[in-house]
Design an enzyme around this catalytic site. Structure first.
Site, PDB file in Angstrom:
ATOM      1  N   GLU A   1      -1.306  -8.302   4.566  1.00  0.00           N
ATOM      2  CA  GLU A   1      -0.983  -8.569   5.977  1.00  0.00           C
ATOM      3  C   GLU A   1      -2.174  -8.394   6.909  1.00  0.00           C
ATOM      4  OE1 GLU A   1      -0.584  -4.058   5.984  1.00  0.00           O
ATOM      5  OE2 GLU A   1      -0.801  -5.719   4.573  1.00  0.00           O
TER       6      GLU A   1
ATOM      7  N   HIS B   1      -3.659  -4.843   1.055  1.00  0.00           N
ATOM      8  CA  HIS B   1      -2.989  -5.169   2.314  1.00  0.00           C
ATOM      9  C   HIS B   1      -3.030  -6.674   2.573  1.00  0.00           C
ATOM     10  CE1 HIS B   1      -2.183  -1.205   4.157  1.00  0.00           C
ATOM     11  NE2 HIS B   1      -3.264  -0.802   3.530  1.00  0.00           N
TER      12      HIS B   1
ATOM     13  N   CYS C   1       0.832  -1.202   0.000  1.00  0.00           N
ATOM     14  CA  CYS C   1       0.000   0.000   0.000  1.00  0.00           C
ATOM     15  C   CYS C   1       0.871   1.260   0.000  1.00  0.00           C
ATOM     16  CB  CYS C   1      -0.996  -0.023   1.157  1.00  0.00           C
ATOM     17  SG  CYS C   1      -2.346   1.179   0.962  1.00  0.00           S
TER      18      CYS C   1
END
Length: 235
Positions: free
Chosen positions: A178, A176, A96
């Site tokens: 994660e 994202h 990002c």
């Protein structure tokens, strides 16, 4: 080189933590080093570690805007650091905001997403050519978007933004990988005003919880792809 990989994880705000990627690397026995740029927002930490001691660098998101005048001193320093990583052939993954800074390091830019083109929630990304990871689900949260220069390989995009790109052994995402419930809960705590009227905090967390197994599986595939095919250093 020691067989135990040394990977630097750059967070911007403390809440922009490495999430599932960080936990996966620790589970795999990677020597994880962390660097938080805005632990003290009044004194950004731009004293980044020597790349010579690293096998890869992963940089995560931020509530900052890369083009905002008050962020430019530390943003410019981080862009220079990313450029140095590429010069030294140190594999880099920008998530990002980290991907947006990679775009700038390559000669591109970051722009405000047009009205209605911001993204927050679980999305699918479309394939441009030979997508090496699943099309979804992925969690995303961005109000700005990447503008790439000519010559950079776009691997995936959707109607709103470039989602995945590569230049040599440097990779950027707009989404994202994660993100999990715990991480996004922290984002919602510090940035509730960023949630658009078309969704809600409860809906975002419910979607993350419902699709947690698939999101983790996809994150693992992205980590495997990055380290095996891009960094040429499986973990």
């Amino acid at each position: 080189m020691d067989e135990r990989r040394s990977v630097l994880l750059i967070s911007h705000e403390p809440e922009a933590a490495p999430g599932m990627i960080g936990s996966m690397l620790l589970e795999r026995g990677v020597d994880v080093r962390t660097h938080v740029v805005l632990a003290d927002p009044a004194n950004p930490n731009i004293d980044f570690p020597d790349p010579a001691a690293l096998d890869a660098v992963i940089a995560f998101g931020s509530f900052s805007n890369a083009y905002a005048e008050h962020t430019r001193p530390w943003v410019a320093a981080e862009i220079d650091y990313i450029g140095g990583l590429m010069d030294a052939s140190i594999p880099y993954l920008g998530v990002c905001f980290g991907g947006q800074l990679l775009s700038e390091a390559l000669g591109g830019s970051v722009e405000r997403a047009p009205a209605g083109r911001d993204e927050i929630g679980v999305v699918t990304i479309s394939e441009d050519a030979g997508l090496p990871i699943p099309t979804g689900p992925w969690f995303t949260w961005h109000e700005d978007r990447i503008v790439l220069p000519a010559g950079v390989e776009v691997l995936a995009q959707n109607d709103n933004a470039v989602q995945l790109f590569r230049h040599g052994n440097a990779v950027g995402t707009q989404f994202h990988p994660e993100a999990d419930v715990e991480l996004v809960s922290n984002w919602l705590r510090i940035g509730p005003d960023h949630v658009p009227a078309r969704t809600s905090a409860a809906e975002l967390l419910d979607d993350l919880s419902t699709q947690a197994v698939d999101l983790r599986r996809n994150c693992e595939q992205l980590v495997d792809w990055f380290f095996t095919d891009i960094a040429k250093a499986p973990v």
